[in-house]
Design a protein around this motif. Structure first.
Motif, short mmCIF file in Angstrom:
data_model
loop_
_atom_site.label_atom_id
_atom_site.label_comp_id
_atom_site.label_asym_id
_atom_site.label_seq_id
_atom_site.Cartn_x
_atom_site.Cartn_y
_atom_site.Cartn_z
N TYR A 199 0.83 -1.20 0.00
CA TYR A 199 0.00 0.00 0.00
C TYR A 199 0.87 1.25 0.00
O TYR A 199 0.59 2.23 -0.71
N ARG A 200 1.92 1.23 0.80
CA ARG A 200 2.81 2.40 0.84
C ARG A 200 3.53 2.59 -0.49
O ARG A 200 3.66 3.71 -0.98
N VAL A 201 3.98 1.47 -1.07
CA VAL A 201 4.64 1.56 -2.38
C VAL A 201 3.65 2.05 -3.44
O VAL A 201 3.95 2.93 -4.26
N ALA A 202 2.43 1.45 -3.40
CA ALA A 202 1.41 1.84 -4.37
C ALA A 202 1.03 3.31 -4.19
O ALA A 202 0.83 4.04 -5.16
N ARG A 203 0.92 3.71 -2.91
CA ARG A 203 0.60 5.10 -2.66
C ARG A 203 1.69 6.03 -3.17
O ARG A 203 1.43 7.08 -3.74
N GLY A 204 2.95 5.62 -2.94
CA GLY A 204 4.05 6.42 -3.44
C GLY A 204 4.05 6.51 -4.96
O GLY A 204 4.47 7.53 -5.53
N LEU A 205 3.57 5.45 -5.62
CA LEU A 205 3.53 5.47 -7.08
C LEU A 205 2.31 6.19 -7.61
O LEU A 205 2.37 6.91 -8.62
N GLU A 235 10.54 9.34 -13.81
CA GLU A 235 9.68 9.41 -14.99
C GLU A 235 8.35 10.11 -14.69
O GLU A 235 7.81 10.82 -15.53
N ILE A 236 7.83 9.90 -13.46
CA ILE A 236 6.58 10.58 -13.09
C ILE A 236 6.79 12.09 -13.01
O ILE A 236 5.92 12.87 -13.43
N GLY A 237 7.94 12.49 -12.47
CA GLY A 237 8.25 13.92 -12.46
C GLY A 237 8.36 14.49 -13.85
O GLY A 237 7.89 15.60 -14.14
N LEU A 239 6.78 13.32 -16.42
CA LEU A 239 5.41 13.40 -16.92
C LEU A 239 4.72 14.67 -16.43
O LEU A 239 4.01 15.35 -17.18
N GLY A 240 4.91 15.01 -15.13
CA GLY A 240 4.33 16.24 -14.59
C GLY A 240 4.85 17.47 -15.32
O GLY A 240 4.10 18.39 -15.63
N LEU A 241 6.17 17.50 -15.59
CA LEU A 241 6.74 18.62 -16.34
C LEU A 241 6.14 18.71 -17.74
O LEU A 241 5.88 19.81 -18.25
N ALA A 242 5.94 17.54 -18.37
CA ALA A 242 5.34 17.53 -19.71
C ALA A 242 3.92 18.06 -19.68
O ALA A 242 3.50 18.82 -20.57
#
Length: 609
Positions: A199-205, A235-237, A239-242
C-alpha cells in the motif's frame, strides 16, 4: 485513482502470495516424497533383516489353523518391535499371518500393487487407503524363499512367498499439516507485511499520478491555469513537467485564439459594411451586425439555414443564387425593402482553401442609398442653382437689351424696366449669398461663437426688423417670451434662424393673419432645453410635402415662393444652423390652418472635444 492504488497493492500481494503458496506446495511435496522414500528404505532393511533372522515354519498348507496361528503370532511380535504392521503372504497371494487382522478373513493379495511389483528380488511398494484400518498406508513387500535364505540357523520348515510391512502415513500427514499450518501462519504474517508495504509503495507510485490526473481533468475542463506540483525527478516527475508544458502551450494558444476571435468579432461587429458568408453547402454561415440591420434579419435565426431563407429580398436572393452557381467574383446593386427601400451594393468573392477546395461565397454589402440620394441631390442642386440663376439673369438681360435698343421712349416704362432689373439683381445677390452661406455651413467653415443671449431683448430686435414687412400685409406679430431667460448661443446664427422662420410665416400668411412666437423651457427632458415655437395662420403645408420641406430648393408652391422673393434655401439653412447648435427642428402643419415650426436648443452648449 484510489481503487487503482488498492488494486496495485492487491496485485502485489497476490503475486507474492502465489509465489509463497507454490513454493510451500513444492516444499511439501518434496518433504512428503523424501519422507516416504526414507520410510520405504527403512522398511526394506527391516524385511531383509527378517528374511535373514526369522524362524520360518512350514507353510505348505496355508489354510491350516496352525500355520496361520504361528505366523500371526510372529507378526504380532514383530509389529510390537517394528511399530509396523507385518503380513506374511505365500506365493499364491494367500495371507497366512497378519499382525492386525485374521488371515482367514483377508482377501487374496496376489493382485496388490506391492506384490505384483515385488519380483526378481526387488521390492514392491504402494500407497493406498486401507479399508481395514480406514487410513492411508505405505505398503512395502519383498519376496522371500526360505530355501534360498542366507540364514545362519534355518529351522525345519519351508516358506515361499512375501513379507510385507505396512505403516500408516498419518504421522507423515500430520507432519505435513504442521508444515502447512506453519507455512500459512507465515504467509498470513507475510501478507500483512506485504499489504502494508504494498500500500505504501502503491501510494508512493499512484499519489503523484493521481495528482497529475486531477490536473489533466481540470485542463480538459478549460482550466488552463492548473499546474502539476513536481516534487520528484523520475519518470513521473518528467510526466508532470510535460503536463505543465502542455498546459502552458494550450494557455498561450488559447489566449491567442481568443484574442484573434475577439478582434475578428469586433471587426465584424463594427464594420460599416454588411458581411454574409454562404458556405459550400449553400447555407448561411455568417451574418454580421450591419448585415442584420440592412436586411432586417437576426443572425441567430438564419445562421446554418439555406440562403433561400432571405427569399423576401428577391433581388438579393437571385443575385446570391447566380454568384453561388458561377463561383466567380461579382459586383451588382440590388434593391431591398426593410421596410423602406434600400439600394445595396453587393461585392461577392469565392473562397478557396489552401489546397484549392471550394469553401463558399463571401458577400460584402454596402448601403449606397444615401450616396445615390446625395448624387441625385447634387445633380438636382446643380440643376436648381442653374435654373434659379438663369431666371433672374435672363430677366436682367432681356430688359437691359430692350432698354439698350432704344425701344422704350416712355420714362415711366423705362423706370419700371430698371426697377425690374434692380429687383432681379437683388434677388440674384440674395440667391448667391444663400448658396455661399449654405456651402459654408455644410463644410463646417462657420464655427459657433457662443455667448449669453437675453432671449426677450433678442426677439424684440428680430420682430422690430420684420415689423414693417408685417404691417404691409396687416399681419399681427405676437411674442410670448420669459423676461429673465438667457441662452448660450451664436447670436448672429440664431438671428438668421428666426428671421428665416418668421419671414416664411409672414410670406405664407394671408393679409390680416397672425404670426406668433412662443418660448418656454422643456420640462420633460433631463437636459435643460429651450423650445421656440413659430406659429402662423397661413396656407399650411400638405402632409406629403412635410418630409421634404427642409431640402434645398424644395418649394411646396413654386409660383408663390418665387413671387414672395424666396430662394428655396431658407429652411435648409435653418436646419443646418439648428443642428450646429446641437438642437432639433420639427414642423406641424395642417393645410389651410397654418403651420408651427419648433426649434429645441440646449440652454448651455456643450464644449466640443
Amino acid at each position: 485513482m484510489r481503487p487503482f492504488r488498492i488494486r496495485l497493492a492487491l496485485i502485489m500481494m497476490i503475486l507474492i502470495g502465489l509465489s509463497v503458496i507454490v513454493a510451500g506446495y513444492t516444499m511439501g511435496r518434496v518433504f512428503k516424497t523424501t519422507h516416504i522414500n526414507a520410510l520405504e528404505q527403512t522398511m526394506v532393511r527391516e524385511i531383509n533383516l527378517l528374511k535373514a533372522t526369522f524362524p520360518f515354519h512350514d507353510a505348505s498348507d496355508p489354510t491350516s489353523a496352525a500355520t496361520r496361528k504361528y505366523y500371526s503370532d510372529r507378526a504380532l511380535e514383530l509389529d510390537r518391535l517394528t511399530d509396523s504392521r507385518v503380513t506374511f503372504i505365500n506365493k499364491d497371494g494367500i495371507v497366512i499371518g497378519d499382525s492386525e487382522s485374521d488371515p482367514a478373513t483377508m482377501d487374496n493379495h496376489l493382485n496388490r500393487d506391492e506384490i505384483r511389483t515385488a519380483v526378481d528380488g526387488s521390492y514392491g511398494q504402494s500407497i493406498r487407503y486401507s479399508e481395514t484400518l480406514r487410513q492411508d498406508m505405505l505398503y512395502v513387500a519383498l519376496p522371500v524363499n526360505s530355501d534360498q535364505s542366507d540364514m545362519i540357523e534355518i529351522p525345519s520348515g519351508k516358506f515361499d512367498g512375501y513379507i510385507r510391512l505396512s505403516m500408516s502415513l498419518q504421522a507423515v500427514d500430520q507432519g505435513l499439516q504442521r508444515g502447512w499450518m506453519i507455512m500459512f501462519g507465515a504467509l498470513g504474517l507475510l501478507f500483512l507485511i506485504v499489504a502494508i508495504v504494498s500500500y505504501r509503495v502503491a501510494r508512493g507510485l499512484t499519489s503523484p499520478i493521481e495528482h497529475i490526473t486531477k490536473v489533466a481533468h481540470r485542463i480538459t475542463k478549460l482550466e488552463y491555469d492548473a499546474r502539476v506540483k513536481v516534487t520528484r525527478r523520475d519518470e513521473i516527475g518528467q510526466l508532470g513537467l510535460a503536463i505543465n508544458g502542455m498546459a502552458d502551450s494550450l494557455q498561450s494558444q488559447l489566449k491567442t485564439i481568443r484574442d484573434n476571435e475577439a478582434l475578428l468579432q469586433s471587426v465584424l461587429a463594427n464594420m460599416t459594411g454588411g458581411i454574409v458568408l454562404i458556405d459550400a453547402g449553400q447555407s448561411i454561415a455568417l451574418v454580421n451586425r450591419e448585415a442584420e440591420r440592412m436586411l432586417s434579419i437576426q443572425a441567430s435565426k438564419v445562421t446554418g439555414k439555406p440562403y433561400t431563407e432571405l427569399k423576401r429580398h428577391y433581388e438579393l436572393t437571385r443575385t446570391i443564387e447566380e454568384s453561388v452557381a458561377l463561383q466567380e467574383r461579382m459586383h451588382e446593386e440590388v434593391s431591398v425593402f426593410s421596410p423602406e427601400e434600400r439600394l445595396i451594393r453587393m461585392d461577392g468573392v469565392p473562397m478557396y482553401e489552401d489546397h484549392g477546395g471550394y469553401r463558399g461565397m463571401l458577400f460584402l454589402l454596402q448601403d449606397v442609398t444615401a450616396i445615390r440620394r446625395l448624387e441625385s441631390m447634387r445633380s438636382e442642386f446643380v440643376a436648381n442653382v442653374s435654373h434659379e440663376l438663369k431666371t433672374p439673369v435672363a430677366a436682367v438681360k432681356g430688359f437691359a437689351e430692350t432698354l439698350l435698343s432704344g425701344g422704350v421712349q416712355d420714362k415711366e416704362t423705362e423706370r419700371s424696366f430698371l426697377k425690374i432689373i434692380y429687383d432681379e439683381g437683388d434677388r440674384l445677390n440674395r440667391l448667391i449669398g444663400d448658396i455661399l452661406e449654405l456651402s459654408k455651413i455644410e463644410s463646417k467653415r462657420a464655427p459657433l461663437e457662443c455667448s449669453p443671449v437675453h432671449v426677450h431683448s433678442f426677439f424684440e430686435m428680430v420682430l422690430g426688423t420684420l415689423s414693417k414687412v408685417a404691417e404691409k400685409k396687416q399681419i399681427r406679430l405676437e411674442m410670448n417670451v420669459p423676461e429673465e431667460l438667457y441662452i448660450e448661443a451664436d447670436e448672429d446664427k440664431m438671428k438668421q434662424i428666426f428671421i428665416n422662420l418668421l419671414s416664411n410665416g409672414i410670406n405664407y400668411t394671408p393679409e390680416g393673419g397672425r404670426v406668433k412666437l412662443q418660448v418656454k423651457m422643456d420640462q420633460t427632458s433631463e437636459q435643460e432645453q429651450v423650445v421656440f415655437a413659430v406659429s402662423d395662420t397661413g396656407i399650411g403645408i400638405p402632409k406629403k410635402d412635410l418630409p421634404r420641406i427642409f431640402e434645398r430648393f424644395y418649394r411646396v408652391d413654386k409660383g408663390r415662393s418665387r413671387n414672395s422673393g424666396g430662394t428655396g434655401l431658407g429652411l435648409s439653412i435653418v436646419k443646418h444652423l439648428v443642428e450646429l447648435h446641437h438642437g432639433k427642428l420639427s414642423v406641424d402643419s395642417e393645410l389651410g390652418m397654418g403651420s408651427t415650426f419648433r426649434v429645441t436648443l440646449p440652454l448651455i452648449q456643450e464644449e466640443e472635444n
